[in-house]
Design an enzyme around this catalytic site. Structure first.
Site, PDB file in Angstrom:
ATOM      1  N   GLU A   1       0.698  -1.025  -0.019  1.00  0.00           N
ATOM      2  CA  GLU A   1      -0.055   0.052  -0.255  1.00  0.00           C
ATOM      3  C   GLU A   1       0.722   1.409   0.017  1.00  0.00           C
ATOM      4  OE1 GLU A   1      -3.030   2.299   2.446  1.00  0.00           O
ATOM      5  OE2 GLU A   1      -2.186   0.210   3.315  1.00  0.00           O
TER       6      GLU A   1
ATOM      7  N   CYS B   1      -2.509   8.223   2.377  1.00  0.00           N
ATOM      8  CA  CYS B   1      -1.717   8.134   0.544  1.00  0.00           C
ATOM      9  C   CYS B   1      -2.344   8.425  -0.320  1.00  0.00           C
ATOM     10  CB  CYS B   1      -1.606   6.266   0.918  1.00  0.00           C
ATOM     11  SG  CYS B   1      -3.300   5.618   1.669  1.00  0.00           S
TER      12      CYS B   1
END
Length: 339
Positions: free
Chosen positions: A266, A300
């Site tokens: 991720e 993110c």
């Protein structure tokens, strides 16, 4: 360190130790790492900087727990369910301490941490519900009536998790809860800047008495111990959250080891926001600012790009500026603070 009223003065574990094979033990390494409060740059703890020997002990413990221990070979799905539910309850009962520690170690506003603790507790209860419902499928062959097939779901094995600094306890839950529900064993490395709530989690897991030794292990440190975890031959899967550059290195490393292993990463992104002419401009401005600047922009999926229709650009941008300027700045432990 902070005053006597601080969570640091009443930690229920020794932060100078690491949790391996069901015990708090001294690191094999002599190096240490300072943990800071980002709000004040004050050193709030000193933790071990683990080495490859520490990592090997943790992996060996997880490997033994998976192949020879009761977690996989004797525990039923219902027993794993009950263990996860007990862990969720333990987190809930200690949430005030965890919230204070997380806010202190990350610099997050305390209200944000409270929301993340809600999610953390819910995640463990959610995946507890899966633990006793793991099942395969019966498949009737379509080309040959004499053949039938079926699938069986089994735990992948020993999982190495490398966590990021920005959501220590919440990212831990996303990784650990489903892995434990499936019957995996774990070696977990938190971000070197924010290890304290991971250690608190290990304390609570141990305290439940529901998890056999070696099922969950913690190593602390930076790139060196992280690379040793990625490269270890007894690791069956790697889960990584962090930068794109490091994620690429993780993928290269897991592909070049003796056994090509399953890897989940991720990484960062360039998420766009799109504002169209029919939008509620005041509401959208607040949503865009939240999407970009929540957690001080350390997401993110933060809205790092914004596309605004030219017909409303001049009308929208002052609203966006006003929404950004309305963010309440302050100390993390103040409930009114937004950043």
């Amino acid at each position: 360190m902070s005053g006597k009223s601080s969570i640091l003065s009443r930690l229920p574990f020794d932060e100078t130790l690491i949790y391996i094979d069901g015990e708090w033990t001294k690191s094999q390494a002599s190096q240490t790492c300072r943990v800071e409060n980002p709000d004040t740059t004050e050193t709030i703890a000193t933790v071990p900087e683990c080495n490859a020997r520490d990592l090997d002990l943790a992996v060996q413990a997880a490997y033994t727990a998976f192949h020879d221990g009761p977690w996989v070979n004797e525990y039923s799905g219902a027993q794993r369910r009950d263990a996860l539910l007990a862990l969720a309850t333990a987190i809930e009962e200690s949430r005030q301490d965890i919230e204070e520690l997380e806010s202190l170690n990350t610099g997050k506003p305390i209200n944000d941490v409270r929301v993340e603790l809600d999610d953390t507790i819910d995640l463990f209860r959610y995946f507890a519900g899966y633990a006793d419902k793991v099942e395969g499928r019966h498949i009737a062959a379509q080309t040959n009536r004499n053949l039938e097939g079926y699938t069986v779901k089994v735990p992948v094995g020993v999982v190495g998790f490398i966590n990021a600094f920005n959501y220590p306890i919440c990212l831990l839950a996303w990784k650990v809860a489903p892995a434990l529900a499936a019957g995996c064993t774990i070696v977990f490395k938190p971000g070197p800047q924010t290890p304290l709530t991971t250690q608190y989690f290990a304390h609570l897991l141990h305290k439940t008495g529901k998890f056999p030794k070696g099922v969950f292990n913690v190593v602390l440190g930076g790139v060196g111990v992280g690379q040793a975890l990625v490269d270890h031959d007894l690791i069956d899967k790697i889960g990584f959250t962090g930068s794109v550059a490091t994620g690429k290195q993780v993928i290269r490393s897991t592909a070049s080891t003796r056994n090509v292993r399953c890897t989940s990463v991720e990484l960062g992104g360039k998420s766009p926001g799109v504002v169209m002419p029919d939008a509620d401009l005041d509401k959208t401005a607040k949503l865009v600012v939240s999407g970009c600047m929540a957690n001080a922009g350390m997401n993110c999926n933060a809205l790092t790009r914004l596309w605004v229709h030219r017909s409303i650009y001049d009308e929208f941008m002052p609203r966006l500026k006003a929404a950004a300027e309305a963010i309440v700045l302050g100390t993390p432990q103040d409930s009114a603070t937004e950043m």
